[in-house]
Design a protein around this motif. Structure first.
Motif, PDB file in Angstrom:
ATOM      1  N   UNK A 207      -1.461   3.016   4.974  1.00 14.35           N
ATOM      2  CA  UNK A 207      -1.253   2.066   6.070  1.00 14.35           C
ATOM      3  C   UNK A 207       0.107   1.378   5.941  1.00 14.35           C
ATOM      4  N   UNK A 208       0.433   0.900   4.747  1.00 12.55           N
ATOM      5  CA  UNK A 208       1.719   0.238   4.524  1.00 12.55           C
ATOM      6  C   UNK A 208       2.871   1.203   4.801  1.00 12.55           C
ATOM      7  N   UNK A 209       2.765   2.434   4.318  1.00  7.92           N
ATOM      8  CA  UNK A 209       3.837   3.413   4.521  1.00  7.92           C
ATOM      9  C   UNK A 209       4.067   3.685   6.009  1.00  7.92           C
ATOM     10  N   UNK A 210       2.999   3.929   6.755  1.00  7.88           N
ATOM     11  CA  UNK A 210       3.137   4.233   8.184  1.00  7.88           C
ATOM     12  C   UNK A 210       3.691   3.025   8.947  1.00  7.88           C
ATOM     13  N   UNK A 211       3.143   1.849   8.694  1.00 14.52           N
ATOM     14  CA  UNK A 211       3.552   0.661   9.453  1.00 14.52           C
ATOM     15  C   UNK A 211       4.990   0.262   9.152  1.00 14.52           C
ATOM     16  N   UNK A 212       5.352   0.187   7.869  1.00 12.70           N
ATOM     17  CA  UNK A 212       6.712  -0.241   7.519  1.00 12.70           C
ATOM     18  C   UNK A 212       7.755   0.797   7.889  1.00 12.70           C
ATOM     19  N   UNK A 213       7.454   2.064   7.732  1.00 12.61           N
ATOM     20  CA  UNK A 213       8.435   3.097   8.099  1.00 12.61           C
ATOM     21  C   UNK A 213       8.605   3.198   9.608  1.00 12.61           C
TER      22      UNK A 213
END
Length: 197
Positions: free
Chosen positions: A113-119
């Motif tokens: 979730x963090x990877x998708x949202x921040x990227x």
């Protein structure tokens, strides 16, 4: 009708120890949702269809770029943690609180979730406007818990620049997502299974 009295609202500094686990997770998921929504809106106003960012890259080559960057970051991070005093890399206990007692599946889910949202926001939106260097400065600045020490701030900047670089090399958002996901997952698992000394 009652009037809203803003004088009753007070801001105060809250430490990570003042937040229970449920509230920590609510804050984490809420900030990631806001990050994702801002990213989609940003991309929409810059490039058109934000969902084209997530189109299939056609080959699996992006995974090599993502795994390669993640491996390099993890090696550097492990070397830094071996030779640099622990207090220099202290994030105020946030990562320990997030990962230490979390189930493995939840670490993997959080990392994705963090990877998708921040990227989506930083590589998909901000980098398109100001380039990888300035995007990395903004990325490091929002990771405010590291700003007290120059080594973790430098590492976050470098990681962000690497993520921006592989995005430009592969022309797919999936490469920095894969790298970000692998870095966060492995570091989360290290925190989860680290023995107390």
């Amino acid at each position: 009708m009652k009037k809203l009295d803003l004088s009753k609202f007070k801001l105060r500094t809250v430490s990570i120890d003042d937040i229970d686990d449920r509230m920590l997770l609510i804050n984490l998921y809420a900030t990631q949702a806001v990050t994702f929504i801002i990213g989609l809106i940003w991309v929409f106003f810059q490039q058109g269809n934000p969902f084209l960012l997530f189109s299939s890259p056609g080959t699996w080559e992006f995974l090599y770029w993502g795994a390669g960057l993640a491996a390099a970051v993890l090696v550097v991070d492990l070397l830094v943690s071996r030779f640099v005093p622990e207090e220099v890399g202290d994030d105020g206990g946030v990562n320990d609180r997030i990962f230490k007692h979390r189930a493995v599946w939840h670490i993997v889910l959080l990392s994705f979730i963090v990877a998708v949202c921040e990227e989506t926001l930083f590589r998909g939106g901000v980098q398109h406007l100001i380039g990888p260097y300035w995007t990395s400065i903004v990325f490091a600045a929002i990771h405010v818990r590291y700003l007290r020490h120059w080594i973790p701030t430098g590492l976050v900047f470098s990681i962000s620049y690497g993520l921006g670089w592989i995005y430009e090399q592969t022309d797919t958002l999936w490469a920095p997502i894969a790298a970000h996901f692998l870095i966060d997952t492995v570091m989360g698992l290290i925190i989860r299974f680290r023995r107390e000394q």
